[in-house]
Design an enzyme around this catalytic site. Structure first.
Site, short mmCIF file in Angstrom:
data_model
loop_
_atom_site.label_atom_id
_atom_site.label_comp_id
_atom_site.label_asym_id
_atom_site.label_seq_id
_atom_site.Cartn_x
_atom_site.Cartn_y
_atom_site.Cartn_z
N GLU A 45 0.82 -1.21 0.00
CA GLU A 45 0.00 0.00 0.00
C GLU A 45 0.86 1.26 0.00
OE1 GLU A 45 -3.63 1.87 2.77
OE2 GLU A 45 -2.30 0.32 3.57
N LYS A 118 -9.69 2.69 -2.36
CA LYS A 118 -9.95 2.06 -1.06
C LYS A 118 -11.30 2.50 -0.51
CE LYS A 118 -7.52 1.48 3.40
NZ LYS A 118 -6.24 1.77 4.08
N CYS A 155 -5.72 -2.89 2.39
CA CYS A 155 -5.48 -2.84 3.84
C CYS A 155 -6.75 -2.92 4.69
CB CYS A 155 -4.64 -1.60 4.18
SG CYS A 155 -3.79 -1.75 5.78
#
Length: 295
Positions: A45, A118, A155
């Site tokens: 990330e 995300k 994540c």
């Protein structure tokens, strides 16, 4: 056309450096992964910088880049040269005041196979991501590539079974999770083992529940760039799991590494035939899942 078998890789790195150096480093490591036979390769990330979300500082917005600029140009050229798929997580500047935590999925000819933003944004001590990132608005997607159909989450998304399920239901064979997760050094002794084991367990659960491969690419190293704080010790331990949750490859807590595993779609189909979780879903009874709470 995609094959029934292809090799995937996750690259675990220390990225506590400036953008130019991190770019050169990651280009080199992707090249190494391709030499080892990897056909779909994921970086961690926010590859291009240290993990700046340890503080809320407007100066860090300067680390963001517009779409199709530095990162895309460099990795697009490399993907085309090596004929591999590359997942490139980056800090996206969409416009003044709107920034995303995003990932390019770059196909073997250098074109964009997809873009993921995300969806779940955390706000924890030293993980102040809500200050920087607008929640993704592209939804959960599986992206067809010349090697296979893959899904990319990022994540904090890894804690949400809904994200994994919706991506897998679109045909994703692998769920990639570019990651930046670690311990608060002062809490590691008390909570570290449970935190790390929970992280692995939940993603192995996604693999089992959806009959997919799961690949997590994490950072390593202590990033202590704010004076007077203990920083974050990224715990590495990147891994690739098969469709029964079996660990196919796992990295150390503190070394830069490349992990490679074989995706076997015949095995995946066999697992789903014997564990038909998709068949037995009671979709008629799941309506309340879209509610914040069932009061």
């Amino acid at each position: 056309m995609p094959n029934n078998k292809y090799k995937i890789a996750v690259i675990q790195l220390n990225l506590n450096d400036v953008a130019e150096n991190n770019l050169k480093k990651c280009l080199s490591w992707v090249r190494q992964a391709a030499k080892l036979g990897a056909e779909v390769i994921s970086l961690p990330e926010l590859y291009s910088s240290h993990y700046f979300c340890q503080s809320e500082d407007v100066e860090n917005f300067a680390l963001a880049e517009p779409l199709y600029s530095t990162s895309f140009i460099a990795f697009s050229a490399l993907a085309k040269e090596l004929e591999v798929v590359i997942i490139v997580p980056f800090f996206e500047k969409r416009m003044a005041g709107i920034y995303h935590n995003s990932a390019y999925i770059i196909d073997t000819n250098g074109s964009e196979a997809g873009l993921y933003r995300k969806m779940h944004i955390p706000d924890d001590p030293h993980f102040y991501e809500k200050f920087y990132f607008t929640p993704g608005d592209l939804g959960f997607k599986a992206f067809p590539t010349q090697k296979g159909k893959i899904g990319t989450l990022i994540c904090w998304d890894q804690w949400y079974p809904e994200a994994a399920r919706l991506t897998a239901l679109q045909g994703a064979e692998v769920l990639f999770y570019p990651t930046a997760i670690g311990w608060h050094p002062l809490e590691k002794e008390q909570y570290g083992v449970n935190q790390h084991e929970a992280w692995m367990t939940v993603m192995k659960g996604h693999a089992v529940a959806n009959g997919v491969y799961v690949a997590a690419a994490n950072r390593i190293g202590l990033e202590q760039y704010i004076k007077g704080t203990a920083g974050i010790q990224f715990w590495g331990s990147s891994f690739i799991a098969g469709p029964q949750g079996e660990i196919l490859a796992q990295a150390s807590h503190d070394q830069e590494e490349i992990l490679i595993a074989l995706v076997d779609l015949d095995l995946q189909e066999n697992v789903r035939q014997n564990w038909p979780f998709f068949r037995d879903r009671r979709i008629d009874a799941f309506g309340d899942i879209t509610k914040r709470a069932i009061d």
